[in-house]
Design a protein around this motif. Sequence first.
Motif, short mmCIF file in Angstrom:
data_model
loop_
_atom_site.label_atom_id
_atom_site.label_comp_id
_atom_site.label_asym_id
_atom_site.label_seq_id
_atom_site.Cartn_x
_atom_site.Cartn_y
_atom_site.Cartn_z
N GLY A 89 0.90 -1.05 -0.05
CA GLY A 89 0.03 0.01 -0.06
C GLY A 89 0.83 1.16 0.08
O GLY A 89 1.81 1.37 0.69
N ARG A 90 0.71 2.15 -0.89
CA ARG A 90 1.57 3.31 -1.06
C ARG A 90 0.79 4.46 -0.59
O ARG A 90 -0.41 4.92 -0.76
N GLY A 91 1.56 5.60 0.14
CA GLY A 91 1.15 6.80 0.67
C GLY A 91 1.93 7.93 -0.23
O GLY A 91 2.64 7.52 -0.93
N ARG A 92 1.52 8.89 0.38
CA ARG A 92 2.25 10.25 -0.26
C ARG A 92 3.70 10.18 -0.01
O ARG A 92 4.08 9.72 1.06
N MET A 93 4.41 10.91 -0.68
CA MET A 93 5.76 11.33 -0.56
C MET A 93 6.71 9.92 -0.03
O MET A 93 7.66 9.77 0.74
N LYS A 134 -7.15 13.45 14.09
CA LYS A 134 -6.39 12.13 13.83
C LYS A 134 -6.59 11.76 12.27
O LYS A 134 -7.69 11.89 12.02
N LYS A 135 -5.69 11.47 11.78
CA LYS A 135 -5.86 10.91 10.29
C LYS A 135 -6.76 9.69 10.23
O LYS A 135 -6.51 8.66 10.76
N ILE A 136 -7.94 9.82 9.42
CA ILE A 136 -8.76 8.78 9.12
C ILE A 136 -8.79 8.17 7.68
O ILE A 136 -8.93 7.07 7.62
#
Length: 330
Positions: A122-126, A189-191
């Motif tokens: 799974g890829r996230g930003r940056m 918080k990040k959801i």
Amino acid sequence: MGSNQLRESIVRMFLQHEGEVISGEQLRQNLGVSRTAVWKHINQLRTQGYAIEAVPSRGYRLRARPDALLPAVIKVGLNTAVVAKSIECYAELDSTNLRAHVLAEQGAPEGSAVVAECQTMGRGRMGRSWSSPPGVNVYTSILLRPTLALNEATQLTFLAAVAVARAIEKVCAVRVSVKWPNDILLNGKKIAGLLNELNAETEGIHYVVLGIGVNLNMEKEQFPPDLRYPATSILLETGQRVDRVKFIRTLFTELDVLYALLLERGFAPIRLAWEALFDLVGSAVSVDDGGVGISGVVIGIAADGALLLDTGSAHPSTIYSGDVRPATLA
Ligand code: BTN
């Protein structure tokens, strides 16, 4: 029809007649197979978590379905014009974004959606990774082929953020906020996160992959220990489990509505909807763009979606990329 398709058709019939008894004869006729075959497939579905009750001398009734993300189940009652007209679901995938790129190169139609129960990469930003444990969250990527100029592509990020926020509010009855440019927060918080990737040349966009990850039923132990930003899930914040099928249908519907709005009326209404969810205006923040830091007070966003910061100089600073942290977390 193969065995999987037969079982999908049985599930579809049950879902289209929710709560009703369907006779073995009706199923047999619709599927064009013998009654024994119907019975065999019903038993098979039971082992997959479908609670199918046999009602003596009348037929079968679906009491409950598993919370599995399957195209046939997601499609029931989904009335979108573009988004998720075609859906691929995987038990496991490296990354739904990577699969959507392959589909795009193969000429898949606009709106094609990829869904995975779990992602191994799974890829996230940056360049970060996105934690993607099985069976608890939503990981999806949508392929779009918008008629937008290259510098308008970021509009889709705002669009996706509004769609995710609306889906969460509708299905989970909680109010979320957005953090520029593309995070969705619940109780600070990040959801959810968005990874929108572009295939373009200077003359225009070939296609865009909207990658969306939403933490729904993730337990505390499933979060990686070394998160840069505090993260959470609907389950952790509300104590309620979310029906993921209902959630993903709502998400696809919101994306579809907002995409039509963007193409018809431009960015302004999307920007307004996003701004209504943005509660950092007036707050002190720091923005990190790959090691280059800048601090200031948030003024708002510009017409093109850039972040406007008051850094104490005569003119606001216009920021096009980076990670925003409230000064309280910096
Ligand atoms: C971020 O906030 O860093 C963005 C996270 C995006 C995660 C989603 S999950 C579905 C899609 N596939 C991926 O590999 N990433 C995106």
